[in-house]
Design an enzyme around this catalytic site. Structure first.
Site, mmCIF file in Angstrom:
data_model
loop_
_atom_site.group_PDB
_atom_site.id
_atom_site.type_symbol
_atom_site.label_atom_id
_atom_site.label_comp_id
_atom_site.label_asym_id
_atom_site.label_seq_id
_atom_site.Cartn_x
_atom_site.Cartn_y
_atom_site.Cartn_z
ATOM 1 N N GLU A 65 -4.898 12.397 -18.914
ATOM 2 C CA GLU A 65 -4.231 11.802 -17.760
ATOM 3 C C GLU A 65 -4.491 10.292 -17.671
ATOM 4 O O GLU A 65 -3.568 9.514 -17.467
ATOM 5 C CB GLU A 65 -4.720 12.472 -16.464
ATOM 6 C CG GLU A 65 -4.277 13.911 -16.304
ATOM 7 C CD GLU A 65 -2.821 14.029 -15.864
ATOM 8 O OE1 GLU A 65 -2.209 13.005 -15.521
ATOM 9 O OE2 GLU A 65 -2.305 15.159 -15.891
ATOM 10 N N HIS B 201 -11.495 17.881 -13.069
ATOM 11 C CA HIS B 201 -11.668 18.325 -11.683
ATOM 12 C C HIS B 201 -12.996 17.828 -11.117
ATOM 13 O O HIS B 201 -13.770 18.600 -10.555
ATOM 14 C CB HIS B 201 -11.546 19.839 -11.576
ATOM 15 C CG HIS B 201 -10.228 20.374 -12.025
ATOM 16 N ND1 HIS B 201 -9.024 19.979 -11.476
ATOM 17 C CD2 HIS B 201 -9.904 21.244 -13.016
ATOM 18 C CE1 HIS B 201 -8.029 20.593 -12.079
ATOM 19 N NE2 HIS B 201 -8.526 21.373 -13.025
ATOM 20 N N ILE C 235 -10.665 -19.287 16.328
ATOM 21 C CA ILE C 235 -11.049 -18.952 17.707
ATOM 22 C C ILE C 235 -9.832 -18.996 18.623
ATOM 23 O O ILE C 235 -9.503 -18.024 19.295
ATOM 24 C CB ILE C 235 -12.139 -19.918 18.222
ATOM 25 C CG1 ILE C 235 -13.386 -19.842 17.333
ATOM 26 C CG2 ILE C 235 -12.485 -19.592 19.685
ATOM 27 C CD1 ILE C 235 -14.021 -18.469 17.256
ATOM 28 N N LYS D 261 -1.435 -8.738 25.316
ATOM 29 C CA LYS D 261 -1.734 -8.118 26.613
ATOM 30 C C LYS D 261 -0.548 -8.261 27.563
ATOM 31 O O LYS D 261 -0.183 -7.313 28.271
ATOM 32 C CB LYS D 261 -2.974 -8.769 27.230
ATOM 33 C CG LYS D 261 -3.289 -8.259 28.628
ATOM 34 C CD LYS D 261 -4.575 -8.841 29.182
ATOM 35 C CE LYS D 261 -4.854 -8.296 30.581
ATOM 36 N NZ LYS D 261 -6.159 -8.754 31.104
ATOM 37 N N ARG E 54 2.507 9.853 -4.229
ATOM 38 C CA ARG E 54 3.560 10.874 -4.294
ATOM 39 C C ARG E 54 3.183 12.096 -3.476
ATOM 40 O O ARG E 54 4.023 12.678 -2.782
ATOM 41 C CB ARG E 54 3.814 11.281 -5.750
ATOM 42 C CG ARG E 54 4.517 10.204 -6.571
ATOM 43 C CD ARG E 54 4.637 10.658 -8.027
ATOM 44 N NE ARG E 54 5.378 11.894 -8.161
ATOM 45 C CZ ARG E 54 5.276 12.722 -9.200
ATOM 46 N NH1 ARG E 54 4.433 12.432 -10.190
ATOM 47 N NH2 ARG E 54 5.997 13.812 -9.258
ATOM 48 N N ARG F 1 -11.454 -28.012 16.639
ATOM 49 C CA ARG F 1 -11.928 -26.696 17.077
ATOM 50 C C ARG F 1 -11.352 -26.308 18.438
ATOM 51 O O ARG F 1 -11.201 -25.115 18.738
ATOM 52 C CB ARG F 1 -13.458 -26.684 17.139
ATOM 53 C CG ARG F 1 -14.151 -26.490 15.795
ATOM 54 C CD ARG F 1 -15.622 -26.224 15.991
ATOM 55 N NE ARG F 1 -16.249 -25.768 14.753
ATOM 56 C CZ ARG F 1 -17.456 -25.200 14.701
ATOM 57 N NH1 ARG F 1 -18.136 -25.021 15.806
ATOM 58 N NH2 ARG F 1 -17.957 -24.818 13.540
#
Length: 522
Positions: free
Chosen positions: A335, A283, A125, A136, A220, A62
């Protein structure tokens, strides 16, 4: 002193070629754990972090890079005399390149059976600390967080073109990397909270909205060809988990309509054991919804509800598509069709319709993605709300007319109420026998929607029921329904003029059921 590159990666794609390129440019390699082992196994010279810092890895790994000789080497500003003096006093050598990607937390929690301890142990961590430090101090340190960045960086390094612009772009990518990582951790923990009210409070009232979705596809165009559009979403969640069996690339409008179709059909269940239901969307509004004895029967009844509007529509089914259902689809221009599965016979039958998009969407993916916040953008912000997907509660409904509904009317009223919530407001729906007969959507006044629905139903409205997503502000809709032969109505109630509508029902021997719950959909 040779420049130093620190490498510590979970994703080891491209690691060895990157290290070889750095060595060729005169860099010394510094590494830890599995990354150091991978470099050594490739025969490359590498110094272990523990040897560099003089501090062993502790706590089962760790703590290994959380050390002043690491972070001082990353964060020191080379043009600051005080920083240089501190480095000299503490024996800190500069680190010029940081190559870090993080523990695979997202991959770990993608397993629905992962336990809490395993997930928490996969929270990195030291990695995010090094990435943020390097980002930074990008004026002096190059930070790489993605193997896809390695070739371009090596090319720039060889050409002497690691300039400020490249450093800033890499720093931006680094901060985005750690932000995405933290968002995934927060979202998973929030989702695992046992108490839903606690999750609601923490997620909505105390914390900022976390919206972390990778770019899945550049579409598209958007709703119209002049609008650019993008699809953001996880690959294994919701529509990202759908398997497209055939057809053209999905469009922006396809996805919007598919969402409306799936939401509507899933109201009757989705997958094995669900009452067979079919929805045709045009729709974003349902133009045909029906129940049936099986999927093919439900589909035929939904199509027959409004064949004209079904042209170019989107179909959603909550059960497997077999050859019989495919036969109903084959002669139509549609569709998209979405369902939990398609039989091999159905796929062969529909293969000739090369442009028809067929999507298999697993019920598990639907269940896991349901119940999340619904989001909508507004000028300068985002609105969020709970989904209106709760089950109706007929036990709480009130019959306010003199006449009680017959058993058939009760079935139709329940069906109509389940569907009308998926119609854009003002919404009026006429139904009978587990099928829609007419839909009035999105009108500026309720009686206008009622006219559309009743005219679409025509003579079939006689003996049918009518549902309204909002209350009747006047009795005009009730009187219009009576003239068309409607026998029962269901609505939320709550208007100051409810007594007028109730009186109109009584005068025409009609049933009126009040649910006490409105279902606007904008």
């Amino acid at each position: 002193m040779a420049p130093t590159a620190l490498l510590s990666v979970s994703d080891k794609r491209g690691l060895v070629p990157l290290a070889e390129g750095l060595l060729a440019q005169g860099y010394a390699l510094l590494s830890s754990g599995g990354t150091a082992a991978a470099l050594a196994a490739a025969g490359l010279p590498v110094t272990k972090v523990a040897d560099h810092t003089g501090a062993p890895e502790i706590l089962g790994g760790r703590v290994k890079t959380l050390h002043p000789r690491i972070h001082g080497g990353i964060l020191a500003r080379r043009d600051d005399p005080a920083h240089r003096a501190d480095m000299a006093a503490h024996g800190i050598a500069p680190i010029d390149v940081v190559v870090v990607n993080l523990y695979p937390f997202k991959a770990t929690v993608a397993d629905p059976g992962v336990d809490w301890e395993t997930a928490i142990e996969n929270i990195d961590i030291g990695g995010p600390a090094m990435v943020r430090a390097a980002a930074k101090n990008h004026a002096d340190v190059v930070v790489l967080t993605d193997p896809d960045q390695y070739p371009g960086f090596l090319d720039a390094l060889a050409a002497g073109q690691v300039d400020g612009a490249l450093r800033r772009r890499l720093a931006l990518a680094a901060f985005a990397h750690t932000a995405s990582y933290d968002a995934a951790i927060a979202a998973w923990i929030e989702g695992r909270l046992a108490d839903a009210d606690e999750a609601l409070a923490i997620g909505w009232t105390e914390q900022p909205l976390r919206l972390e979705q990778p770019l899945r596809q550049v579409l598209r165009y958007g709703e119209n060809p002049h609008q650019g559009a993008f699809w953001f979403g996880e690959a294994n969640a919701g529509w990202g988990a759908a398997r497209q069996l055939q057809g053209k690339e999905l469009s922006y409008n396809n996805l919007i309509d598919l969402e409306a179709a799936l939401t509507t059909v899933a109201a009757f269940g989705y997958g094995p054991g669900a009452e067979p239901a079919a929805v045709v969307i045009k729709h974003t509004n349902p133009c045909g919804v029906a129940l049936g004895v099986d999927t093919a029967d439900a589909l035929l009844r939904a199509l027959d509800a409004d064949r004209v509007s079904a042209f170019g529509g989107i179909v959603a089914l909550n059960g497997a598509v077999d050859r019989a259902a495919a036969d109903h689809l084959a002669g139509l221009f549609l569709e998209c069709v979405v369902a939990p599965s398609f039989s091999e016979e159905a796929r062969q039958r529909l293969a000739a319709k090369a442009n028809l998009r067929l999507l298999e969407l697993d019920p598990v993916a639907v269940a896991e993605a349901s119940g999340r916040l619904q989001l909508r953008s507004v000028l300068g912000g985002v609105l969020a709300q709970q989904a209106d997907d709760g089950r109706a509660d007929p036990d709480s409904w009130q019959v306010v007319s003199d006449r009680q509904p017959s058993e058939a009317e009760w079935r139709d009223l329940r069906f109509a109420w389940q569907v009308v919530r998926h119609v854009r407001s003002n919404a009026i729906l006429v139904a009978q026998g587990g099928r829609t007969l007419g839909v009035g959507a999105g009108q500026m006044n309720r009686v206008g929607s009622a006219r559309l629905a009743l005219e679409a139903a025509g003579d079939a409205a006689r003996g049918a029921v009518l549902a309204s997503d909002g209350f009747f502000p006047f009795d005009d809709t009730v009187l219009l329904a009576a003239r068309h032969g409607i026998t029962a109505l269901i609505q939320p109630g709550g208007s100051k003029r409810d007594p007028d509508s109730i009186a109109a029902c009584k005068a025409n021997d009609m049933v009126m059921v009040i649910t006490g719950r409105r279902h606007f959909l904008h």
